[in-house]
Design an enzyme around this catalytic site. Structure first.
Site, PDB file in Angstrom:
ATOM      1  N   LYS A 194      19.683 -33.622  12.220  1.00 26.59           N
ATOM      2  CA  LYS A 194      20.851 -34.220  12.883  1.00 26.59           C
ATOM      3  C   LYS A 194      21.200 -33.441  14.146  1.00 26.59           C
ATOM      4  O   LYS A 194      21.606 -32.295  14.083  1.00 26.59           O
ATOM      5  CB  LYS A 194      22.074 -34.216  11.961  1.00 26.59           C
ATOM      6  CG  LYS A 194      23.178 -35.089  12.547  1.00 26.59           C
ATOM      7  CD  LYS A 194      24.559 -34.792  12.006  1.00 26.59           C
ATOM      8  CE  LYS A 194      25.284 -33.726  12.762  1.00 26.59           C
ATOM      9  NZ  LYS A 194      25.618 -34.034  14.166  1.00 26.59           N
ATOM     10  N   GLY A 246      25.163 -23.268  14.317  1.00 26.76           N
ATOM     11  CA  GLY A 246      26.449 -23.757  14.811  1.00 26.76           C
ATOM     12  C   GLY A 246      27.529 -22.731  14.552  1.00 26.76           C
ATOM     13  O   GLY A 246      27.262 -21.530  14.489  1.00 26.76           O
ATOM     14  N   SER A 247      28.755 -23.204  14.363  1.00 29.41           N
ATOM     15  CA  SER A 247      29.889 -22.283  14.248  1.00 29.41           C
ATOM     16  C   SER A 247      29.919 -21.610  12.875  1.00 29.41           C
ATOM     17  O   SER A 247      29.444 -22.171  11.882  1.00 29.41           O
ATOM     18  CB  SER A 247      31.188 -23.045  14.475  1.00 29.41           C
ATOM     19  OG  SER A 247      31.321 -24.067  13.515  1.00 29.41           O
ATOM     20  N   THR A 248      30.504 -20.424  12.831  1.00 23.35           N
ATOM     21  CA  THR A 248      30.613 -19.692  11.568  1.00 23.35           C
ATOM     22  C   THR A 248      31.456 -20.470  10.571  1.00 23.35           C
ATOM     23  O   THR A 248      31.158 -20.495   9.376  1.00 23.35           O
ATOM     24  CB  THR A 248      31.202 -18.292  11.838  1.00 23.35           C
ATOM     25  OG1 THR A 248      30.249 -17.579  12.638  1.00 23.35           O
ATOM     26  CG2 THR A 248      31.431 -17.516  10.551  1.00 23.35           C
ATOM     27  N   GLY A 251      29.327 -23.041   9.022  1.00 25.09           N
ATOM     28  CA  GLY A 251      28.348 -22.326   8.192  1.00 25.09           C
ATOM     29  C   GLY A 251      28.931 -21.963   6.837  1.00 25.09           C
ATOM     30  O   GLY A 251      28.274 -22.109   5.795  1.00 25.09           O
ATOM     31  N   GLU A 268      22.351 -19.900  11.197  1.00 21.72           N
ATOM     32  CA  GLU A 268      22.399 -19.112  12.434  1.00 21.72           C
ATOM     33  C   GLU A 268      23.734 -19.438  13.082  1.00 21.72           C
ATOM     34  O   GLU A 268      23.946 -20.556  13.526  1.00 21.72           O
ATOM     35  CB  GLU A 268      21.199 -19.492  13.300  1.00 21.72           C
ATOM     36  CG  GLU A 268      20.828 -18.414  14.267  1.00 21.72           C
ATOM     37  CD  GLU A 268      21.332 -18.763  15.630  1.00 21.72           C
ATOM     38  OE1 GLU A 268      22.412 -18.229  15.979  1.00 21.72           O
ATOM     39  OE2 GLU A 268      20.685 -19.561  16.301  1.00 21.72           O
ATOM     40  N   CYS A 302      24.789 -18.499  21.595  1.00 20.09           N
ATOM     41  CA  CYS A 302      25.346 -17.748  20.456  1.00 20.09           C
ATOM     42  C   CYS A 302      25.089 -16.254  20.612  1.00 20.09           C
ATOM     43  O   CYS A 302      25.886 -15.435  20.170  1.00 20.09           O
ATOM     44  CB  CYS A 302      24.763 -18.257  19.154  1.00 20.09           C
ATOM     45  SG  CYS A 302      22.989 -18.464  19.216  1.00 20.09           S
ATOM     46  N   GLU A 399      34.606 -15.425  19.111  1.00 23.88           N
ATOM     47  CA  GLU A 399      33.604 -16.118  19.928  1.00 23.88           C
ATOM     48  C   GLU A 399      34.288 -17.185  20.786  1.00 23.88           C
ATOM     49  O   GLU A 399      35.035 -18.017  20.271  1.00 23.88           O
ATOM     50  CB  GLU A 399      32.560 -16.773  19.027  1.00 23.88           C
ATOM     51  CG  GLU A 399      31.443 -17.411  19.833  1.00 23.88           C
ATOM     52  CD  GLU A 399      30.359 -18.057  18.969  1.00 23.88           C
ATOM     53  OE1 GLU A 399      30.680 -18.870  18.103  1.00 23.88           O
ATOM     54  OE2 GLU A 399      29.184 -17.736  19.193  1.00 23.88           O
TER      55      GLU A 399
END
Ligand code: NAI
Ligand code: MG
Length: 494
Positions: A194, A246-248, A251, A268, A302, A399
């Protein structure tokens, strides 16, 4: 500051003539369906969303929004292809398909570069010189491993996992697709991937390329859509592995969602990398490295060097040279070959960056921004630095994912190491010094997955990439990147 550093006059009127890359011969359809079982197929609920060019706000195309039933169809196609074709095929035949993908990307490199720039806003120089060549390089690299897996893991019996569900972000759309698809296929898995909602086009062009090279139907399926599409893929019981970049925060949601299931995963996530510049570093080179680390690609990286730690005795000189260099960065039309700084990927991301700039001002930082004129249309942010930041400031800890650099100074190497390690992240870092011994001392003390010395943001498919702490789990790239797509047992003859 000494007066020996000449101050260039940037208002002389000297400018490069426009050098736009042509968009002629670039075919973008008005509407794109889902890519399932080797064919383009309409989403069952008939929903589409718009993708636009963030540099102009012009609409580019309409993209299918995959619902749960579409994700089911895609996973079923991937399962069938896994059982009937891909896992049964001799590995040297699988390798040939992956080589073919790599070569076809090279042949169509210009088309992919222009589409990546139109859909995502990054400068053509970057998509042309970094994203697309590295995407091809990843397929070449993993094609080479496909029939040599037993040599990669001596003494182990390795097997593919089955169906891999993969979710990717908008900052390096085709390159992230390559990072995900290439090792999965080389290990004998099939894929449902995706793309991110703002940058689906290059993945859909890749689908056309898969048809052109006769990749067997169902080996790679592409489901476009928003977070609900991603969540449906993560939750699907017949997916054996989730790979996410993507974003933490997403995740963490994914980890919750798959806890207790059989699914393997690699994540990641975000970063807050420190670039550490010692007084003995080549300062001019370091300035270039800092610019490359945070301003190119608008800070949408990132592993961006979003913090600068500079040794006190050279702090003033370095900040002066950095400000001078920021003034020369060319911001504007991403299709222009001279452009250094392109558009911010979306309005949402621009708002987020601007809110962080306000936070930095509220926290008492001194802000400096390049005086580049911003275009009237589109989403833009000038290169921005903050000095006078404290370790506890949000600008130092969180971030931002934009061209915003937080600068702090340090006196000793151990102070630099403490400051660099003192965030929740640990994806990357940089060290600038003339002394090899200092490089070894500092790099071995930094808790980060990737550390560059006297350079930054250099990538190679053979090098593993991934994070410590909240920057993620697992590695992509290299032999390590194969292991997350395999199950392994020690064989008796080992
Ligand atoms: P995001 O993490 O929401 O999106 C990344 C991908 O995950 C997209 O394809 C998205 O559709 C999908 N997704 C979102 N929610 C999901 C869910 N619950 N389950 C499954 N898939 C889901 O990132 P977003 O919103 O685009 O950016 C927000 C922030 O995340 C950025 O400002 C940046 O700080 C960070 N980010 C970090 C990246 C990295 O490479 N580490 C890449 C992109 C964003
Ligand atoms: Mg777009």
């Amino acid at each position: 500051m000494t007066e020996t550093h000449s101050s260039l006059n940037f208002d002389t009127g000297w400018q490069y003539a426009p050098a736009p890359e042509s968009t002629e011969h670039i075919q973008i359809d008005k509407q794109y369906k889902l890519f399932i079982n080797g064919e383009f197929s309409a989403p069952q609920q008939g929903k589409y969303f718009t993708t636009s060019n963030p540099a102009t706000e012009e609409k580019l195309s309409r993209i299918a929004q995959a619902g749960k039933s579409d994700v089911n169809r895609a996973v079923r196609a991937a399962r069938n292809a896994y059982e009937q074709t891909w896992s049964k095929m001799p590995s040297k035949e699988r390798a040939k398909y992956i080589f073919r993908i790599a070569r076809a990307i090279q042949e169509r490199a210009r088309e992919f570069s222009v589409i990546e720039t139109l859909d995502g806003g990054k400068p053509i120089r970057e998509s042309r010189d970094i994203d697309i060549p590295l995407a091809a390089a990843h397929f070449f690299y993993y094609a080479g491993w496909a029939d040599k897996l037993k040599y990669a893991f001596p003494g182990a019996q390795v097997k593919p996992l089955g169906v891999a569900g993969q979710i990717i972000p908008w900052n390096f759309p085709l390159l992230m697709a390559a990072w995900k698809i290439a090792p999965a296929l080389a290990c004998g898995n099939t894929v449902v991937i995706k793309p991110a909602e703002t940058t689906s086009l290059s993945a859909l062009k890749l689908a056309e390329l898969f048809q052109d090279i006769d990749l067997p139907p169902g080996v790679v399926n592409i489901v476009t859509g928003d977070s609900s599409t991603g969540a449906a893929l993560v939750e699907h019981p017949d997916v054996d592995k989730i790979a996410f970049t993507g974003s933490t925060s997403v995740g963490k949601q994914i980890m919750h969602s798959i806890a207790g299931s059989h699914k393997k995963y690699s994540l990641e996530l975000g970063g807050k990398a420190a670039n550490i510049v010692f007084a003995d570093a080549p300062i001019d080179q370091a300035v270039e490295g800092i610019v490359n680390a945070i301003f190119f690609n608008q800070g949408h990286v990132c592993c961006a060097g979003s913090r600068l730690l500079v040794q006190e005795s050279v702090a003033e000189e370095l900040c002066f040279k950095l400000r001078e260099r920021m003034q020369t960065l060319i911001l504007g039309d991403p299709l222009d070959k001279n452009t250094d700084i392109g558009a911010i990927n979306s309005k949402v991301q621009l708002d987020k960056i601007q809110s962080y700039i306000n936070i930095g001002i509220d926290e008492g930082g001194q802000i400096y921004q390049s005086s580049a004129k911003l275009p009237n249309k589109g989403y833009w942010c000038p290169p921005t630095i903050f000095t006078g930041m404290a370790q506890s400031n949000r600008l130092v800890q969180e971030e931002i994912f934009g061209p915003v650099l937080a600068i702090q100074s340090f006196r000793t190497a151990s102070e630099a190491i403490d400051k660099a390690n003192n965030t929740a992240y640990g994806l990357s870092g940089g060290v600038w010094t003339d002394k090899g011994s200092k490089i070894f001392k500092v790099t071995s003390a930094l808790r980060a997955g990737v550390i560059w010395a006297n350079t930054f943001n250099k990538f190679d498919p053979a090098s593993p990439f991934g994070g410590y702490k909240e920057s993620g789990m697992g590695r992509e790239g290299g032999i390590q990147g194969l292991s997350t797509y395999l199950s392994m047992e020690l064989s008796n003859d080992a």
